[in-house]
Enzyme design. Sequence first.
Site, PDB file in Angstrom:
ATOM      1  N   ARG A   1     -40.389  22.730  -3.124  1.00 36.95           N
ATOM      2  CA  ARG A   1     -39.748  21.583  -2.475  1.00 36.95           C
ATOM      3  C   ARG A   1     -40.792  20.468  -2.355  1.00 36.95           C
ATOM      4  NH1 ARG A   1     -36.406  22.674   3.055  1.00 36.95           N
ATOM      5  NH2 ARG A   1     -38.488  22.961   3.929  1.00 36.95           N
TER       6      ARG A   1
ATOM      7  N   CYS B   1      -6.524  18.773  11.145  1.00 38.73           N
ATOM      8  CA  CYS B   1      -6.507  17.328  10.897  1.00 38.73           C
ATOM      9  C   CYS B   1      -7.832  16.732  11.380  1.00 38.73           C
ATOM     10  CB  CYS B   1      -5.352  16.666  11.638  1.00 38.73           C
ATOM     11  SG  CYS B   1      -3.760  17.490  11.406  1.00 38.73           S
TER      12      CYS B   1
ATOM     13  N   ARG C   1     -43.091  28.323  13.610  1.00 39.73           N
ATOM     14  CA  ARG C   1     -42.117  27.235  13.772  1.00 39.73           C
ATOM     15  C   ARG C   1     -40.733  27.836  14.009  1.00 39.73           C
ATOM     16  NH1 ARG C   1     -44.847  26.240   8.953  1.00 39.73           N
ATOM     17  NH2 ARG C   1     -42.921  26.647   7.794  1.00 39.73           N
TER      18      ARG C   1
ATOM     19  N   ASP D   1      -8.317  14.813  13.914  1.00 38.28           N
ATOM     20  CA  ASP D   1      -8.456  14.751  15.371  1.00 38.28           C
ATOM     21  C   ASP D   1      -7.607  15.763  16.123  1.00 38.28           C
ATOM     22  OD1 ASP D   1      -9.756  12.120  14.833  1.00 38.28           O
ATOM     23  OD2 ASP D   1      -7.685  11.645  14.261  1.00 38.28           O
TER      24      ASP D   1
ATOM     25  N   TYR E   1      -0.256  18.934   7.905  1.00 41.22           N
ATOM     26  CA  TYR E   1      -0.205  18.340   6.562  1.00 41.22           C
ATOM     27  C   TYR E   1       0.034  19.389   5.468  1.00 41.22           C
ATOM     28  CZ  TYR E   1      -2.421  14.088   8.453  1.00 41.22           C
ATOM     29  OH  TYR E   1      -2.717  12.956   9.152  1.00 41.22           O
TER      30      TYR E   1
ATOM     31  N   HIS F   1     -43.956  27.156   3.700  1.00 38.86           N
ATOM     32  CA  HIS F   1     -42.605  27.470   4.191  1.00 38.86           C
ATOM     33  C   HIS F   1     -41.996  28.557   3.304  1.00 38.86           C
ATOM     34  CE1 HIS F   1     -38.941  26.846   6.386  1.00 38.86           C
ATOM     35  NE2 HIS F   1     -38.264  26.403   5.349  1.00 38.86           N
TER      36      HIS F   1
ATOM     37  N   LYS G   1     -35.355  19.252  14.589  1.00 34.44           N
ATOM     38  CA  LYS G   1     -34.843  18.258  13.642  1.00 34.44           C
ATOM     39  C   LYS G   1     -33.312  18.185  13.731  1.00 34.44           C
ATOM     40  CE  LYS G   1     -35.183  21.831  10.072  1.00 34.44           C
ATOM     41  NZ  LYS G   1     -36.019  22.389   8.991  1.00 34.44           N
TER      42      LYS G   1
END
Length: 397
Positions: free
Chosen positions: A143, A322, A230, A324, A275, A173, A39
Amino acid sequence: MREDYQRIHARVSLDAILENMESMKANIAPGTGIMAVIKTDGYGHGAVPIARALEPLDYCQGFAVATAEEAFILRRAGIRKPVLVLGFTFPYSYRRMIREEIRMTVFLPETLSELSGAVRELGAQGAGKKARIHIKVDTGMNRIGIRPDAEGLSFVKEALDTDGIQVEGIFTHFARADETDKTAVRHQLDSFRNFTDLIEKETGYKIPIRHCSNSAGIVELPEANMDMVRAGITLYGLWPSGEVKRDIIALHPALSLHSRIVYIKEIGVGDEVSYGGIFRASSKMRVATIPAGYGDGYPRGLSGRGDVLIRGKRAAILGRICMDQFMVDVTQIPEAAMGDEVTLIGRDGEEEITMEQLGELSGRFNYELACNLGKRVPRVYIKGGGVLCTRDWYEDF
Ligand SMILES: *Cc1c(COP(=O)(O)O)cnc(C)c1O
């Protein structure tokens, strides 16, 4: 390496993933199959290349995903083995799920009648397929799932009696399998086993695939193997938690994350970096700029903490990450130069930065960090020691 992947890329070792599968296989009962949980695009590693690598293994019983769309991607990529959607499936996708033989997790009576109706309509159009379902039992996670009680039992009976529906599996689960104290998980396991025994006794039918173990269960609870397990986080060579014993099976982290130094300069006493000026130099320093940031999924929570690896040595992050770019201290690495590879996650020589460490340092955790690796990060797949293929979000547009 492709020049356009120099800014940042993740290397995903399919060899490591295959080794992790073998480690898990060696630790479970001979008759137990493994369903690979892929997933969130294979916990950020890339579901399709992983599914293609694992599908030929005879003990790989199929794949689990969270949503119908994730299942459709696998089918579109040519994956033929069973695919199970672990979460709730919205009715708009029932017909396609049935046509593509994608297994659905079911726990509501209305789903049974809606699915049965969809099967009937498809049958009228000549597609004579049943809806294959796995019933979810809630043994303590609260759940999704039916309760293992009288009402739950009548739901199972109804499922078994509904036209067009084939009950292929039943599962639960664990909420606390990754803890040292196994009291809660043993309680869940007993409750699930008693319920499946009751179903068999009351209906005379043994649901073919009973499964409950996640990664932590695979490592530490051999008694919970049943028909299938699983495998999620361990598939990627990562640990479910700090409490799971590390000496039972060997795991190899599959993903590493790399960038390059694009700028180096000296700063003086009192100079601030990035920053907000949260870092201020108290002596002369050499600072390198790395062109990656939280826009790539590298957590901003690492601001002022954490390291990267350059030429096999640790360089501390200076100031804020930052979107990027971010800066690191290379004062103690005089050989560091523009264009040098920088390892953000993974090994360089004797040093290693793990997903677990970064998860901890950034106040997140390893699962989340892997899942959140961004679209801007091309994935490069390694098999047999060489590059097998690459996956690149930019090329989809
Ligand atoms: C995500 C998930 C798993 C895999 O969990 P790991 O801890 O990654 O092994 C197994 N079963 C269900 C129902 C899940 O949602």
